[in-house]
Design a protein around this motif. Structure first.
Motif: not given
Ligand SMILES: Nc1ncnc2c1ncn2[C@@H]1O[C@H](COP(=O)(O)OP(=O)(O)O)[C@@H](O)[C@H]1O
Ligand SMILES: [Mg+2]
Lengths: 263, 244
Positions: B1-11, B18-34
């Motif tokens: 898991m630690a290969e990703y700097r940020i990992q957002i799972k089924d958030a 109000v459903k402000a966030l619905k099932n968001a999934n996003l993996n961000i690697e070290a050094g990435e600009v998203v």
């Protein structure tokens, strides 16, 4: 962003006449009252030195006592008020409840009754000097009002300040003490100044406990000389001059805060 | 898991109905600009603010460097030290000088000695081009200068991730560039960044990937070229037509 200070201005109900900076005329209400009082106080002993000189020599001892009671009470009330205000905003239910009860109880009982009550209630436990009891009572009462001022002041600090502090890894209490509270002082300074004036006036109530403040000195003089009217004229004029003078200082502070509002 | 700097799972994040966030999934690697784009109210800020737990997820998990942000047992303050955040309204501490804004967290959170903290602070001010402003209060600085101080403040904690929530939206147009330049430098130095912004110039120059959100959902993820030039989803297309 000086609007922030303006928005969160805390309304005053019990201060003295605050000079309105828009009122520039020489014949403003403040000028007439303040300089009028001073002129009368100077003319009286000149025109009729017989009682007035004696009165003016006898009374001023009380001014120091009045200020002593006022200054000490306001300092302690600020400390009590800070914790009462934090308590009123606390997320811990029991702390919140205690702080709210304190404020409600104090607001519901006349200050004079509180003074008597604390003096005699304390008297049942410990024999304290009158001055000490008086200061404790004033602190107890004004701490509640200060608490409300602190509460409004803390709420007047933008939410983003807390978030920025938390985002940096601070604890809630670090954020409160290092970021929020220092910013409330700018907001609460004017209303605290007004409470100071109100407290100075209310401090005349402690004369009832035989603390020899300004009013008490007047009573002492009047009861031996029977010059009630003359004595109380002088007492009233001195109170008026002091509170009007202080109110000008508060107004000045308020203006300064608005001008160099480095918010 | 630690290969990703940020990992957002089924958030998921709900504010009442109000459903402000619905099932968001996003993996961000070290050094990435998203770059995160999307219409107002689409949940961009919510997603960002859940990463450092300024908001708490209703369900799902978020990891920063493998540490679970959403686990009540994990030390959120330790995680926040690793995650710098820059706000739309700067949120500088108005009672403190520019330098003290930067050093406050160092001395209170990390117990850095004052002299050392001042040194770090001065270096960072120089880095954002404000070496001469250390004694200025936020009220004496322009919006662009305030935002640069805010970036320096976040960098002082030596974070591994930087979150930017519309960092230039509150700025006058002529001040946007000075802030974007600082962000570009950061990106070049390899900082992992999550940026909510609609600055196309910055997107093209620095973004590795673009995330498009709408109504609390992540609709599309791709390289800037993919998303901007040939979006797959209709909603993305409509939105881009709207802002370009
Ligand atoms: N503290 C809050 N309380 C209630 N609703 C909120 C709160 N914060 C955000 N929302 C709602 O959540 C949705 C997403 O908001 P937000 O993440 O701020 O969107 P964006 O940053 O994309 O404009 C919006 O509908 C907004 O009204
Ligand atoms: Mg937003």
């Amino acid at each position: 962003m000086a609007e922030i200070v303006k928005e969160s201005r805390i309304e005053v109900t019990d201060g003295a006449l605050i000079p309105d900076s828009a009122e520039k005329s020489i014949f403003s209400a403040w000028n007439i009252s303040f300089f009028g009082a001073i002129i009368i106080l100077i003319l009286l002993p000149i025109l009729s030195p017989d009682p007035y000189k004696d009165i003016l020599l006898f009374i001023p001892d009380g001014i120091a006592t009045t200020f002593q009671v006022t200054v000490l009470s306001i300092i302690f009330a600020l400390i009590v008020g800070l914790f009462a205000g934090l308590g009123r905003l606390s997320r811990v239910k029991i702390i919140n409840r205690i702080a709210t009860i304190y404020v409600e109880v104090v607001r519901g009982i006349p200050l004079l009754v509180q003074l008597f009550y604390i003096y005699y209630a304390l008297g049942k436990l410990v024999q304290l000097p009158r001055m000490t009891s008086a200061i404790i009572a004033m602190t107890f009462c004004y701490g509640a009002y200060m608490g409300e001022i602190f509460r409004a002041g803390i709420q007047g600090v933008p939410q983003g300040q807390m978030e920025a502090a938390l985002a940096l890894g601070m604890t809630r209490s670090q954020a409160i003490w290092k970021v929020i509270i220092p910013q409330t002082f700018r907001i609460i300074l004017p209303p605290v100044g007004n409470e100071f004036i109100a407290l100075l006036k209310d401090s005349s109530l402690v004369s009832i406990l035989a603390v020899s403040d300004l009013l008490r000195r007047g009573r002492e003089f009047a009861s031996t000389s029977f010059l009630y009217f003359e004595t109380y004229t002088v007492v009233a004029l001195i109170y008026l001059i002091i509170t009007l003078f202080l109110s000008r200082i508060v107004a000045y502070m308020e203006k300064r805060l608005k001008i160099n509002g480095r918010v | 898991m630690a290969e990703y700097r940020i990992q957002i799972k089924d958030a998921c994040k709900n504010y009442g109905e109000v459903k402000a966030l619905k099932n968001a999934n996003l993996n961000i690697e070290a050094g990435e600009v998203v770059l995160v784009i999307g219409p107002s109210g689409s949940g961009k800020s919510t997603m960002l603010r859940c990463v450092n737990k300024l908001e708490t997820l209703s369900s799902g998990d978020i990891f920063v460097d493998g540490d679970c942000v959403t686990d009540p047992k994990s030390d959120i303050r330790k995680i926040r030290e690793e995650v710098g955040m820059v706000f739309q309204n700067f949120n500088l501490f108005s009672h403190l000088t520019a330098l003290r804004n930067i050093t406050l967290a160092l001395t209170t959170v990390k117990n850095t000695p004052k002299e050392e903290a001042d040194e770090i602070g001065k270096k960072l001010l120089a880095r954002v081009g404000l070496a001469d402003k250390e004694k200025s209060y936020p009220g004496q600085l322009s919006g662009g200068q305030q935002q640069r101080v805010a970036i320096a403040r976040a960098l002082a904690m030596n974070p591994r991730v930087m979150l930017f929530d519309e960092p230039t939206s509150a700025l006058d147009p002529e001040m946007i560039k000075e802030v974007l330049d600082v962000m570009l430098d950061l990106a070049k130095e390899g900082m992992t960044m999550m940026v909510v912004s609609h600055e196309m110039g910055f997107a093209k120059a620095a973004a590795d990937r673009v995330v498009f959100m709408d109504e609390g959902e992540i609709i599309e993820i791709g390289t800037p070229t993919e998303v901007f030039d040939s979006p797959k989803e209709v909603r993305t297309k409509t939105f881009l037509e709207h802002i370009l």
